[in-house]
Motif scaffolding. Structure first.
Motif, PDB file in Angstrom:
ATOM      1  N   THR A   1       0.716  -1.086  -0.001  1.00  0.00           N
ATOM      2  CA  THR A   1      -0.267   0.009   0.069  1.00  0.00           C
ATOM      3  C   THR A   1       0.843   1.380   0.042  1.00  0.00           C
ATOM      4  O   THR A   1       0.355   2.411   0.071  1.00  0.00           O
ATOM      5  N   GLY A   2       2.234   1.143  -0.185  1.00  0.00           N
ATOM      6  CA  GLY A   2       3.086   2.223  -0.142  1.00  0.00           C
ATOM      7  C   GLY A   2       4.004   2.183  -1.262  1.00  0.00           C
ATOM      8  O   GLY A   2       3.561   1.634  -2.366  1.00  0.00           O
ATOM      9  N   THR A   3       5.003   2.809  -1.486  1.00  0.00           N
ATOM     10  CA  THR A   3       6.207   2.733  -2.567  1.00  0.00           C
ATOM     11  C   THR A   3       6.447   1.279  -2.481  1.00  0.00           C
ATOM     12  O   THR A   3       6.417   0.457  -1.598  1.00  0.00           O
ATOM     13  N   LEU A   4       6.966   0.847  -3.629  1.00  0.00           N
ATOM     14  CA  LEU A   4       7.301  -0.537  -4.071  1.00  0.00           C
ATOM     15  C   LEU A   4       8.977  -0.775  -3.645  1.00  0.00           C
ATOM     16  O   LEU A   4       9.322  -1.949  -4.043  1.00  0.00           O
ATOM     17  N   THR A   5       9.418  -0.038  -3.069  1.00  0.00           N
ATOM     18  CA  THR A   5      10.921  -0.126  -2.762  1.00  0.00           C
ATOM     19  C   THR A   5      11.210  -1.653  -2.079  1.00  0.00           C
ATOM     20  O   THR A   5      12.130  -2.113  -2.442  1.00  0.00           O
ATOM     21  N   ASN A   6      10.481  -1.642  -0.904  1.00  0.00           N
ATOM     22  CA  ASN A   6      10.869  -2.928  -0.267  1.00  0.00           C
ATOM     23  C   ASN A   6      10.729  -4.166  -1.111  1.00  0.00           C
ATOM     24  O   ASN A   6      11.347  -5.075  -1.029  1.00  0.00           O
ATOM     25  N   ILE A   7       9.387  -4.133  -2.123  1.00  0.00           N
ATOM     26  CA  ILE A   7       9.227  -5.298  -2.797  1.00  0.00           C
ATOM     27  C   ILE A   7      10.404  -5.688  -4.057  1.00  0.00           C
ATOM     28  O   ILE A   7      10.719  -6.752  -4.115  1.00  0.00           O
ATOM     29  N   ALA A   8      10.773  -4.428  -4.269  1.00  0.00           N
ATOM     30  CA  ALA A   8      11.838  -4.420  -5.396  1.00  0.00           C
ATOM     31  C   ALA A   8      12.854  -5.229  -4.768  1.00  0.00           C
ATOM     32  O   ALA A   8      13.621  -5.919  -5.386  1.00  0.00           O
ATOM     33  N   LYS A   9      13.312  -4.728  -3.582  1.00  0.00           N
ATOM     34  CA  LYS A   9      14.622  -5.212  -2.946  1.00  0.00           C
ATOM     35  C   LYS A   9      14.447  -6.691  -2.694  1.00  0.00           C
ATOM     36  O   LYS A   9      15.357  -7.454  -2.739  1.00  0.00           O
ATOM     37  N   LEU A  10      13.321  -7.099  -2.136  1.00  0.00           N
ATOM     38  CA  LEU A  10      12.945  -8.392  -1.983  1.00  0.00           C
ATOM     39  C   LEU A  10      13.115  -9.236  -3.116  1.00  0.00           C
ATOM     40  O   LEU A  10      13.882 -10.353  -3.114  1.00  0.00           O
ATOM     41  N   ILE A  11      12.404  -8.993  -4.382  1.00  0.00           N
ATOM     42  CA  ILE A  11      12.673  -9.951  -5.575  1.00  0.00           C
ATOM     43  C   ILE A  11      14.175  -9.493  -5.988  1.00  0.00           C
ATOM     44  O   ILE A  11      14.736 -10.591  -6.533  1.00  0.00           O
ATOM     45  N   GLU A  12      14.983  -8.574  -5.708  1.00  0.00           N
ATOM     46  CA  GLU A  12      16.200  -8.658  -6.098  1.00  0.00           C
ATOM     47  C   GLU A  12      16.978  -9.492  -5.266  1.00  0.00           C
ATOM     48  O   GLU A  12      17.950 -10.408  -5.916  1.00  0.00           O
ATOM     49  N   LYS A  13      16.749  -9.631  -4.001  1.00  0.00           N
ATOM     50  CA  LYS A  13      17.547 -10.604  -3.228  1.00  0.00           C
ATOM     51  C   LYS A  13      17.351 -11.975  -3.275  1.00  0.00           C
ATOM     52  O   LYS A  13      17.931 -13.010  -3.316  1.00  0.00           O
ATOM     53  N   TYR A  14      16.007 -12.036  -3.321  1.00  0.00           N
ATOM     54  CA  TYR A  14      15.506 -13.526  -3.470  1.00  0.00           C
ATOM     55  C   TYR A  14      14.463 -13.662  -4.807  1.00  0.00           C
ATOM     56  O   TYR A  14      13.135 -13.700  -4.552  1.00  0.00           O
ATOM     57  N   PRO A  15      15.075 -13.836  -5.725  1.00  0.00           N
ATOM     58  CA  PRO A  15      14.123 -13.979  -6.965  1.00  0.00           C
ATOM     59  C   PRO A  15      13.399 -14.990  -7.161  1.00  0.00           C
ATOM     60  O   PRO A  15      12.289 -14.980  -7.826  1.00  0.00           O
TER      61      PRO A  15
END
Length: 343
Positions: free
Chosen positions: A129-143
């Motif tokens: 419900t906010g910016t997607l920064t955490n989600i991008a970092k999650l996918i980058e570290k754990y694809p």
């Protein structure tokens, strides 16, 4: 037949409407909230994290773990919406300096999210419900999470207008590189998008606000009900001032939680939910149009199958009834042993 619970992780920049997303995620029995990660957006991450703890205290909920997430966008400078959400990130209520709930310190938000995803592989839904920064970092570290997450439900984006620029919605504009990364790396057909075009149809009208707090019947009120009413009224006044909306504010963020129901139940008619599928990209090069949603590959034969699920409409009466029922349940949780009238 009893419907199964939907396991969710909430990633949020907790401000006024995020408080209602937390209310819905905890007190709608269809959802099982596994954890909350915080992120910059409506306010700096320090504030959004503290506000999350404040809301959980307000709800008398002390078994949801909260993890502090990213403080800055991937590449651009941070932007905040304190003009809409108040100087502390949530307006209308007193924000205490200390809370009973505390941030988890044993592991960081990425480790906690990944653990929850692996333990609930194929079942867990992430709600952003906010910016997607955490989600991008999650996918980058754990694809590998791309295959383990059932749905990624996002409040963000807009088509044909914006709420921070004429072209872009706030969450997408604030970290456009993050949403672009997510759209490229995550399976778009597993993304549920609640854009402004949908959320602006879910208006907290005067009647809805009266349902939250009945000034003519004090027996229906409580301290909790008064607090959520004050949050809603603050948001209503500031949103009206910023957007000249006479009917009341949209309540954006809980829509991203609620929109999981028709997809998980595979019953769109029950919820009056209408959506379209489009492949999306986001503008990151033109500063004037930063964060604008762009349709791509419209001639692709898989266009309608592989695109993002973009919400267009839902049964607003059913949504508000669900949210009011959650408030009623929260009342009972806060005031255990007290009798409350049925809604």
């Amino acid at each position: 037949m009893t419907k199964s619970q939907i396991k969710i992780w909430l990633d949020a920049d907790v401000g006024n409407d995020d408080a209602f997303a937390i209310l819905l995620a905890i007190f709608n029995p269809r959802f099982k909230l596994l954890g909350i990660s915080t992120v910059h957006g409506n306010a700096p991450t320090e504030m959004t994290t503290h506000n999350t703890l404040v809301v959980l205290d307000l709800l008398n909920v002390h078994d949801i773990k909260v993890y502090r997430g990213e403080e800055n966008p991937l590449f651009v400078e941070p932007t905040y919406a304190l003009n809409v959400h108040g100087k502390f990130g949530i307006g209308g209520i007193h924000i205490p300096e200390t809370t009973k709930n505390q941030v988890e310190e044993g592991e960081n938000y990425l480790q906690a999210m990944y653990k929850a995803i692996c333990e609930n592989e194929g079942e867990i839904c992430i709600v952003s419900t906010g910016t997607l920064t955490n989600i991008a970092k999650l996918i980058e570290k754990y694809p590998d999470v791309v295959d383990k997450i059932k749905y990624l439900s996002i409040m963000g984006g807009s088509f044909g207008f914006g709420n921070i620029t004429p072209f872009a919605e706030f969450n997408f504009h604030t970290d456009p590189h993050a949403i672009q990364f997510v759209l490229k790396k995550f399976k778009q057909s597993k993304i549920i998008l609640s854009p402004l075009n949908l959320t602006h149809k879910v208006i907290a009208t005067e009647q809805i606000r009266n349902d939250f707090y009945n000034e003519l019947n004090p027996k229906k009120n409580s301290k909790l009900r008064e607090s959520f009413f004050d949050i809603l009224m603050f948001y209503s006044l500031t949103y009206k001032k910023e957007n000249d909306m006479s009917l009341g504010p949209p309540l954006h963020d809980p829509i991203a939680v609620y929109s999981l129901l028709p997809f998980m139940d595979n019953n769109f008619k029950e919820y009056g939910y209408i959506f379209t599928k489009k492949k999306l990209n986001v503008e990151i090069n033109d500063n004037e149009r930063l964060g604008e949603c762009i349709y791509i590959n419209e001639d692709d034969e898989d266009y309608n199958q592989e695109g993002v699920n973009i919400g267009e409409n839902l049964d607003t009466h059913k949504f508000w009834r669900s949210l009011l029922n959650c408030l009623h349940s929260a009342d009972i949780n806060v005031n255990k042993g007290s009798n409350f009238p049925e809604l």
